[in-house]
Design a protein around this motif. Sequence first.
Motif, short mmCIF file in Angstrom:
data_model
loop_
_atom_site.label_atom_id
_atom_site.label_comp_id
_atom_site.label_asym_id
_atom_site.label_seq_id
_atom_site.Cartn_x
_atom_site.Cartn_y
_atom_site.Cartn_z
N ILE A 147 29.06 7.43 -67.00
CA ILE A 147 28.80 6.12 -66.27
C ILE A 147 27.75 5.69 -66.25
CG2 ILE A 147 29.04 5.20 -64.06
CD1 ILE A 147 31.28 6.86 -63.06
N GLU A 151 29.61 3.64 -69.53
CA GLU A 151 31.08 3.89 -69.79
C GLU A 151 31.80 3.66 -68.54
OE1 GLU A 151 33.99 7.59 -71.35
OE2 GLU A 151 31.93 7.57 -71.97
N THR A 152 33.21 2.98 -68.67
CA THR A 152 34.01 3.06 -67.20
C THR A 152 34.87 4.41 -67.41
OG1 THR A 152 33.96 0.78 -67.37
CG2 THR A 152 35.70 1.78 -66.37
N GLU A 157 33.96 6.55 -59.54
CA GLU A 157 32.75 5.52 -59.60
C GLU A 157 31.39 6.36 -59.14
OE1 GLU A 157 33.75 2.89 -56.42
OE2 GLU A 157 33.51 4.37 -54.77
#
Length: 167
Positions: A147, A151-152, A157
Amino acid sequence: MSRLTLYQLSANYLEALDALTDPEADLPAEVVNGTLEALSGELEDKAINVAKFLRNMEATAEAIKNAEADMNKRRRILESRAKWLKDYLKGNMEHTGISTIECPYFKLSIQDNPSAIHIMDEDAIPDRFKEPVTTWRINKAAIRDAIKAGETVPGAELANSTRLSIR
């Protein structure tokens, strides 16, 4: 007369027994019996006193064990109360928008914690982030790195939080 140890009394008892029961010594029976009774009495008294001392040591050890349990319980309660107070103070500082309080004794400040991964849906996490354990385990450090690299990662999250610092 010096006090003999239990071991010494046992050795003396055995030596006397050997000497008194020696068929060549030709000692009268009453001498043999009287000597053995005297030694036996000393050995029994010593054994009783050692047993009393042993019981006292066991009772002291049990009392220490109970005190340790009580202290452990008290420590956990104090730690819990300290955490509650720290969270209470932090919450009130955040609510009022105060990020720093200084006094001669210490400095209170709201600080950012390192980013932490919050898993919202374990099933949505790609397999490359799952490590085999007994079944699998999510590698939060790899997700955080991914992340942070832009990057997703579906199902995860990057979350930021704060903590209260007292220095």
